[in-house]
Design a protein around this motif. Structure first.
Motif, mmCIF file in Angstrom:
data_model
loop_
_atom_site.group_PDB
_atom_site.id
_atom_site.type_symbol
_atom_site.label_atom_id
_atom_site.label_comp_id
_atom_site.label_asym_id
_atom_site.label_seq_id
_atom_site.Cartn_x
_atom_site.Cartn_y
_atom_site.Cartn_z
ATOM 1 N N VAL A 184 0.793 -1.205 0.176
ATOM 2 C CA VAL A 184 -0.062 -0.031 -0.123
ATOM 3 C C VAL A 184 0.830 1.379 0.019
ATOM 4 O O VAL A 184 0.767 2.217 -0.904
ATOM 5 N N ILE A 185 1.746 1.427 1.029
ATOM 6 C CA ILE A 185 2.203 2.723 1.327
ATOM 7 C C ILE A 185 3.593 2.834 0.085
ATOM 8 O O ILE A 185 3.444 3.746 -0.519
ATOM 9 N N ALA A 186 4.217 1.714 -0.215
ATOM 10 C CA ALA A 186 5.444 1.746 -1.051
ATOM 11 C C ALA A 186 4.659 1.952 -2.666
ATOM 12 O O ALA A 186 5.341 2.923 -3.383
ATOM 13 N N PRO A 187 3.760 1.348 -2.875
ATOM 14 C CA PRO A 187 3.044 1.543 -4.170
ATOM 15 C C PRO A 187 2.552 2.929 -4.415
ATOM 16 O O PRO A 187 2.693 3.620 -5.804
ATOM 17 N N VAL A 188 2.092 3.608 -3.374
ATOM 18 C CA VAL A 188 1.341 4.892 -3.412
ATOM 19 C C VAL A 188 2.736 5.811 -3.689
ATOM 20 O O VAL A 188 2.662 6.824 -4.622
ATOM 21 N N LEU A 189 3.684 5.591 -3.129
ATOM 22 C CA LEU A 189 4.926 6.480 -3.352
ATOM 23 C C LEU A 189 5.290 6.238 -4.796
ATOM 24 O O LEU A 189 6.011 7.397 -5.296
ATOM 25 N N VAL A 190 5.501 5.034 -5.089
ATOM 26 C CA VAL A 190 6.139 4.808 -6.691
ATOM 27 C C VAL A 190 5.194 5.279 -7.517
ATOM 28 O O VAL A 190 5.445 6.334 -8.463
ATOM 29 N N ILE A 191 3.831 5.366 -7.292
ATOM 30 C CA ILE A 191 2.786 5.931 -8.360
ATOM 31 C C ILE A 191 3.127 7.448 -8.313
ATOM 32 O O ILE A 191 3.359 8.283 -9.537
ATOM 33 N N LEU A 192 3.328 8.006 -7.081
ATOM 34 C CA LEU A 192 3.465 9.559 -7.121
ATOM 35 C C LEU A 192 4.738 10.206 -7.481
ATOM 36 O O LEU A 192 4.933 11.138 -7.580
ATOM 37 N N GLY A 193 5.610 9.172 -7.413
ATOM 38 C CA GLY A 193 7.023 9.587 -7.673
ATOM 39 C C GLY A 193 7.914 10.064 -6.488
ATOM 40 O O GLY A 193 8.887 10.990 -6.634
ATOM 41 N N ILE A 194 7.448 9.791 -5.094
ATOM 42 C CA ILE A 194 7.969 10.241 -4.088
ATOM 43 C C ILE A 194 8.944 9.224 -3.484
ATOM 44 O O ILE A 194 8.238 8.073 -3.216
ATOM 45 N N LEU A 195 9.962 9.543 -3.089
ATOM 46 C CA LEU A 195 11.004 8.416 -2.691
ATOM 47 C C LEU A 195 11.235 7.166 -3.433
ATOM 48 O O LEU A 195 10.893 6.242 -2.922
ATOM 49 N N THR A 196 11.029 7.333 -4.603
ATOM 50 C CA THR A 196 10.885 6.407 -5.710
ATOM 51 C C THR A 196 11.641 5.047 -5.537
ATOM 52 O O THR A 196 11.025 4.153 -5.617
ATOM 53 N N ARG A 197 12.880 5.188 -5.583
ATOM 54 C CA ARG A 197 13.997 4.208 -5.566
ATOM 55 C C ARG A 197 13.677 3.468 -4.117
ATOM 56 O O ARG A 197 13.533 2.015 -4.218
ATOM 57 N N PRO A 198 13.764 3.928 -2.939
ATOM 58 C CA PRO A 198 13.576 3.306 -1.884
ATOM 59 C C PRO A 198 12.193 2.636 -1.809
ATOM 60 O O PRO A 198 12.047 1.271 -1.184
ATOM 61 N N ALA A 199 11.244 3.162 -2.212
ATOM 62 C CA ALA A 199 9.786 2.617 -2.276
ATOM 63 C C ALA A 199 9.745 1.384 -3.215
ATOM 64 O O ALA A 199 9.151 0.169 -2.824
ATOM 65 N N ALA A 200 10.384 1.299 -4.286
ATOM 66 C CA ALA A 200 10.679 0.252 -5.284
ATOM 67 C C ALA A 200 11.249 -0.872 -4.662
ATOM 68 O O ALA A 200 10.916 -1.847 -4.785
ATOM 69 N N LEU A 201 12.440 -0.507 -3.942
ATOM 70 C CA LEU A 201 13.104 -1.659 -3.260
ATOM 71 C C LEU A 201 12.277 -2.251 -2.074
ATOM 72 O O LEU A 201 12.434 -3.500 -2.027
ATOM 73 N N VAL A 202 11.307 -1.590 -1.480
ATOM 74 C CA VAL A 202 10.449 -2.078 -0.508
ATOM 75 C C VAL A 202 9.710 -3.239 -1.194
ATOM 76 O O VAL A 202 9.337 -4.265 -0.937
ATOM 77 N N ILE A 203 9.085 -2.675 -2.480
ATOM 78 C CA ILE A 203 8.161 -3.771 -3.042
ATOM 79 C C ILE A 203 8.866 -4.746 -3.640
ATOM 80 O O ILE A 203 8.530 -6.019 -3.678
ATOM 81 N N ALA A 204 10.302 -4.740 -4.231
ATOM 82 C CA ALA A 204 10.926 -5.855 -4.575
ATOM 83 C C ALA A 204 11.162 -6.826 -3.304
ATOM 84 O O ALA A 204 10.992 -8.045 -3.318
ATOM 85 N N PHE A 205 11.557 -6.327 -2.133
ATOM 86 C CA PHE A 205 11.712 -7.038 -0.810
ATOM 87 C C PHE A 205 10.367 -7.780 -0.590
ATOM 88 O O PHE A 205 10.398 -8.822 -0.216
ATOM 89 N N THR A 206 9.247 -7.035 -0.639
ATOM 90 C CA THR A 206 7.919 -7.719 -0.178
ATOM 91 C C THR A 206 7.956 -9.023 -1.162
ATOM 92 O O THR A 206 7.132 -9.953 -0.810
ATOM 93 N N MET A 207 8.241 -8.801 -2.714
ATOM 94 C CA MET A 207 8.048 -9.883 -3.285
ATOM 95 C C MET A 207 9.044 -11.219 -3.098
ATOM 96 O O MET A 207 8.491 -12.160 -3.199
ATOM 97 N N VAL A 208 10.256 -10.806 -2.620
ATOM 98 C CA VAL A 208 11.085 -11.792 -2.215
ATOM 99 C C VAL A 208 10.198 -12.433 -0.879
ATOM 100 O O VAL A 208 10.348 -13.899 -0.810
#
Length: 144
Positions: free
Chosen positions: A68-92
């Motif tokens: 929820v939080i990381a995808p919203v940040l990614v969509i908005l382009g806020i703290l995009t790189r760390p948020a994307a890494l949180v999504i990647a970690f979630t998938m692991v």
């Protein structure tokens, strides 16, 4: 003539920031559907899987950060790189919890059984490597 046409075609589609936006909207938007499901129905299923592995159930609320939080940040382009890494970690974590035994399997339609996990993982890594691009709510590069 062919070379000139190809150069013109390539120039017309050379929209890197638009590509980054589409990637962010796709990865973040589709992941957000998973998160909204957990927001509306709760994380009890995840908590039960964690408990079955001897892990504390409260860790299940971490899925809300990754879905929820990381995808919203990614969509908005806020703290995009760390948020994307949180999504990647979630998938692991998702792969470790529900996908390991399906890694070398196909599903009933012939698709790779963990293709959603792999798609979100690699898509999130692509977002982390590419960044937000020009179309971001955050104006300062440090916050993109």
């Amino acid at each position: 003539m062919l070379t000139t046409t190809l150069v013109a075609f390539n120039r017309a589609l050379d929209r890197e920031s638009l590509g980054k936006l589409l990637l962010r909207l796709t990865v973040g938007g589709l992941m957000l559907f998973h998160g909204m499901h957990k927001l509306l129905d709760g994380v009890d299923g995840i908590a039960a899987m964690l408990a079955a592995r001897g892990l504390p159930e409260f860790i299940a609320y971490g899925t809300l950060a990754g879905e929820v939080i990381a995808p919203v940040l990614v969509i908005l382009g806020i703290l995009t790189r760390p948020a994307a890494l949180v999504i990647a970690f979630t998938m692991v974590v998702a792969w470790l919890m529900v996908g390991m035994d399906k890694t070398w399997m196909l599903d009933k339609t012939g698709a790779w059984a963990i293709e959603n996990i792999v798609y979100f993982f690699t898509g999130a890594l692509a977002v982390a490597f590419c960044g937000a691009g020009r179309y971001s709510v955050a104006r300062h590069p440090a916050w993109q």
